[in-house]
Design an enzyme around this catalytic site. Structure first.
Site, short mmCIF file in Angstrom:
data_model
loop_
_atom_site.label_atom_id
_atom_site.label_comp_id
_atom_site.label_asym_id
_atom_site.label_seq_id
_atom_site.Cartn_x
_atom_site.Cartn_y
_atom_site.Cartn_z
N HIS A 140 2.90 -29.49 40.07
CA HIS A 140 3.92 -28.60 39.50
C HIS A 140 5.31 -29.21 39.64
CE1 HIS A 140 1.11 -24.86 40.09
NE2 HIS A 140 0.70 -25.68 39.13
N HIS B 86 -5.13 -23.70 43.99
CA HIS B 86 -4.95 -24.49 42.76
C HIS B 86 -4.19 -25.78 43.03
CE1 HIS B 86 -5.70 -20.45 40.94
NE2 HIS B 86 -6.46 -21.21 40.15
N LEU B 87 -3.79 -25.97 44.26
CA LEU B 87 -3.19 -27.23 44.70
C LEU B 87 -1.94 -27.61 43.90
CD1 LEU B 87 -6.49 -29.29 45.05
CD2 LEU B 87 -5.47 -27.74 46.72
N CYS B 88 -1.20 -26.61 43.49
CA CYS B 88 0.02 -26.87 42.70
C CYS B 88 -0.27 -27.72 41.47
CB CYS B 88 1.11 -27.54 43.53
SG CYS B 88 1.66 -26.56 44.90
N ALA B 89 -1.48 -27.60 40.96
CA ALA B 89 -1.82 -28.32 39.74
C ALA B 89 -2.73 -27.40 38.94
CB ALA B 89 -2.51 -29.64 40.06
#
Ligand SMILES: Cc1ncc(COP(=O)(O)O)c(C=O)c1O
Ligand SMILES: [Zn+2]
Lengths: 430, 408
Positions: free
Chosen positions: B127, B364-367
């Site tokens: 992100h 979501h692992l910033c993705a």
């Protein structure tokens, strides 16, 4: 030449002295009489009056001159307002910081005696007002030469020296500033290029790649100072200057001005007329290692005498020189803080490192970093088309032998950091 | 520390003792730390370097000439030199910022975009390397191949749009895959785009070579490289930085100020307004020393063993599936797993931590675009680094497998 030994608390270290001992002792007596710090701290007893008596005087160092500046180290009756008093600042920021003051006549005298070492430079003593361009770390001058918006006028010192513009971290100097330095080096028409060999080599390299041509027909000479002149740097400078301008290394310190000069054979001689020179065997070394720390006593300095002043510089001492000059012949190996000590006790100096590296075509600049004891990175930059992997690995083997470890990485890079004060360390510790 | 003899850490077996957190016990259990992609553990030398600022040097930097300030400034600049040497850049190209996120925002600001400017992003961008471009530019995404690599043919098509920026992620924080960075940045450069690379995940694993690349801006975070949090770098080509406008102005960025004008200082100071995280810079310097003394060759060799352990363990657990390539090539030991039929993995992660001492991450692992696209929900990410052992990885996957039994 006198040779005698000096007793230290723990171990016995050899010492070799050059110069006029009586004059050195008078300097001590003067300081004892006229300079507050020495008045308060020296005790000139019977021991002092017998022949080896200088040994009874304690060694002084930067911190003495830093902590007692100005009132404690200036002689009675002298003033910093005197128009003939020059103020010189060392480039160091921490333990190296220091402001020194020297009488202009004294500076000139020391310079003349040093220039007498090399016939090619003697004419300069007769030039009424030597026009100098200085190209070195910005902190060595009091002008803001690292300011890209400074003009040539802003950078001319009272003695007529033009300080060329440059950044502290040399290799980050923008192209426009390199061009400015190149142009001013010509338009100012200096008699003398007084330069850090590293700085000059960068300018030479830039000029070559951009097709800027140096005007070598005008008479000028080149003195190299500030950082250790490696064989690789000397190679680049001599490619430009050979047959056009004399080049020599000068040993200069902000505390004293000129201390020595390279002779016509390229050997460094130190001035034993204006200074009494004491070389003290480095701790933990064998006399055969030939590693000496220089301690200087000024002669006839009536403003700010230096008494057995520890320079922190390390030298080899050599025998007589073919040039016939009687001033002691030495080679400068580096500052004591730039030395490495291997677990075996062996010292590695910039000088001993440079001997191993030599001046192959493919090395322009290099630096050794000790990551931790026994682990080293050797970084170099130079003409990438000029070296083979075999040469690189040969060099690595030589370094492994020098550093007594397998753990040596050899990297070719594009950038080297300079100290914040603008000095380059050939040997860095992480 | 028990390290199985036959699974030696390629000469790295002695380093676990350098990391104090590994000696910590939680509920009587040692910590199995598999969240290094989020932040790495810190060796004692880094902790000591941070502390030294407070015990020996405390003074502001670049502000005045007193001895403590000069010494503090020397060490701060020393850290910058170390970053430059590590990444083969020059010291004036290294701007200290807080982290990768700030670095990318600064690059974005420096470049200056309008909504008409195309920006090519990859689906796996974090992100931090997506939102700044989405906010100011016109983002187009490169399609991925079945192996979850960027589709280079599609990439070449997108470059025909004459994008102003190509925003690449060197190593994905989700799949652990490296993109062909040299190839893609060269293509982008030749198409006239500025190349901005997020190296947050790769900087601690692979040697970066900024000056001999086509990269214009490179972003890294100290905390993912054994160093303290609070400091990272934007490394940018000097010419671009000279032309760029800083995001913040204030103390430290100017040579002089009058009532109605000012003149910026030279690089990199122009970009460093206000007092920075001085102590963190010392720690960052110590972290780089630590990485340099291990050397990237040994790091990569060790990581290959860890990745192999992941792949072998995952392969014999039918309930677990891996997002991305299961190959050993071109990857960091970062593995995102999903459990067929289970969408909320928070409980599983908690159980791994509390019942097995395994510290890893879910979400979501910033993705999110990527994770949603492939996993349709959350993943569990296990990421290992130099201090992890093959045994730890096998134990963590065994643990996951047995926790999962209760959910499927
Ligand atoms: C690929 C990637 N980019 C950017 C970031 C953001 O890093 P930071 O939080 O240090 O700004 C991360 C951290 O998770 C990351 O993995
Ligand atoms: Zn000689």
């Amino acid at each position: 030449m006198e040779l005698h030994s000096l007793k230290y608390e723990q171990d016995e270290r050899l010492m070799r002295c050059f110069g006029n001992l009586d004059k050195a002792k008078s300097e001590v007596e003067f300081a004892h009489k006229k300079v507050r710090y020495f008045k308060d701290s020296l005790n000139l007893n019977n021991e002092f009056s017998n022949s080896a008596g200088l040994n009874s005087v304690p060694i002084s160092d930067k911190s003495v001159y830093r902590k007692n500046f100005p009132a404690g180290i200036l002689s009675e009756g002298s003033s910093l307002k005197d128009p003939y008093v020059s103020r010189l600042q060392s480039s160091g920021t921490s333990g190296e910081r220091l402001v020194s003051v020297i009488h202009s006549f004294k500076l000139a005298e020391r310079m003349a005696n040093c220039l007498s070492i090399n016939p090619a430079f003697q004419y300069l003593s007769k030039v009424p007002r030597i026009k100098t361009c200085r190209y070195a770390a910005p902190n060595c001058s009091d002008v803001e030469c690292a300011n890209p918006r400074s003009t040539m006028q802003d950078r001319i010192l009272a003695d007529g020296t033009l300080v060329l513009p440059v950044y502290h971290d040399l290799l980050t100097t923008p192209d426009s500033m390199l061009r400015m330095a190149f142009d001013e080096l010509h338009s100012y028409e200096p008699d003398l290029w007084y330069v850090d060999p590293m700085h000059l080599s960068i300018l030479i390299k830039k000029a070559k790649s951009e097709g800027w041509a140096f005007d070598l027909d005008r008479k000028f000479s080149v003195l190299l100072t500030y950082t250790f002149a490696t064989r690789a740097l000397l190679r680049q400078i001599s490619e430009l200057c050979a047959g056009h301008a004399p080049v020599a290394s000068v040993m200069a310190m902000s505390e004293f001005g000129f201390v020595g000069l390279g002779c016509e054979h390229g050997n460094l001689h130190l001035n034993d007329k204006d200074y009494f020179l004491e070389f003290i065997q480095m701790e933990g070394t064998h006399p055969d290692d030939n590693l000496w720390e220089l301690v200087i006593t000024s002669i006839g300095d009536r403003l700010c005498p230096h008494i057995r002043y520890q320079t922190n510089d390390i030298y080899h001492l050599h025998g007589a020189c073919d040039c016939g000059n009687s001033m002691p012949r030495v080679s400068f190996l580096g500052r004591s803080k730039d030395l490495l000590r291997l677990p075996s006790g062996k010292y590695i100096t910039p000088g001993s490192l440079d001997e191993v590296v030599g001046a192959p075509k493919w090395i322009d600049i290099y630096q050794l970093t000790e990551q931790e004891v026994g682990a080293y990175i050797f970084r170099f930059t130079g003409n990438k088309d000029c070296f083979s992997d075999a040469e690189k690995s040969q060099l690595r083997q030589k370094l492994q032998a020098l550093l007594e470890t397998e753990n040596v990485r050899v990297d070719d890079v594009n950038y080297f950091p300079f100290e914040r004060g603008g000095k380059f360390q050939l040997i860095r510790k992480s | 520390m028990s390290i199985c003899e036959d699974k030696k850490l390629e000469g790295l077996d002695s380093i676990r003792g350098d990391f104090p957190v590994l000696a910590r016990e939680v509920d009587g259990r040692t910590v199995n730390y598999l969240d290094s992609a989020a932040t790495t553990l810190k060796p004692q030398s880094v902790i000591d370097a941070v502390t030294r600022y407070y015990t020996e040097f405390t003074a502001n930097i670049h502000r005045g000439r007193h001895r403590l300030s000069e010494e503090a400034s020397d060490r701060y600049e020393e850290a910058r030199y170390k970053v430059a040497l590590l990444t083969n850049s020059a010291s004036n190209e290294v701007i200290f910022v807080r982290n990768t996120t700030e670095a990318i925002n600064l690059a974005n600001h420096c470049i200056g975009l309008t909504k008409d400017d195309f920006v090519v992003c990859c689906l796996d961008n974090h992100h931090s390397h997506f939102l700044p471009w989405l906010r100011h530019g016109n983002v187009v995404l490169v399609e991925q191949t079945e192996e979850m690599q960027p589709d280079l043919e599609h990439f070449a098509e997108l470059l025909k749009l004459k994008p102003k920026v190509v925003a690449l992620t060197h190593c994905s924080n989700v799949t652990g895959n490296y993109i062909p960075l040299d190839v893609m940045s060269k293509m982008a450069h030749e198409a006239g785009a500025l190349v901005v690379v997020d190296a947050a995940q790769s900087a601690a694993h692979r040697k970066l070579n900024f000056s001999e690349s086509y990269i214009d801006f490179l972003a890294i975070s100290s905390h993912k490289m054994l160093g303290p949090s609070g400091i990272g770098c934007l490394i940018g080509k000097a010419d671009l930085l000279r032309d760029g406008e800083p995001m913040l102005v204030g103390g430290g960025v100017v040579d002089y100020v009058t009532a109605d004008s000012y003149q910026y200082r030279k690089l990199p100071h122009k970009y460093e307004a206000g007092t920075p995280a001085i102590e963190a810079s010392y720690g960052f310097g110590a972290a780089i020393d630590y990485l340099e003394s291990i050397g990237f060759d040994r790091i990569e060799a060790h990581e290959k063993q860890l990745s192999k352990a992941f792949i072998e363990s995952i392969n014999n657990k039918p309930n677990l599936a891996c997002l991305g390539q299961m190959s050993l090539e071109n990857r960091a030991p970062i593995f995102s797993l999903y459990v067929k039929g289970v969408s909320d993995l928070s409980d599983i992660c908690r159980a791994l931590s509390d019942s097995y001492g395994v510290m890893c991450r879910n979400g979501h692992l910033c993705a999110q675009p990527l994770v949603d696209h492939y996993a349709g929900g959350q993943v569990i990410r296990m990421s290992a680094y130099i201090y992890n052992t093959v045994d730890e990885i096998e134990a963590a996957l065994e643990a996951l497998n047995s926790v999962v039994q209760s959910y499927v």
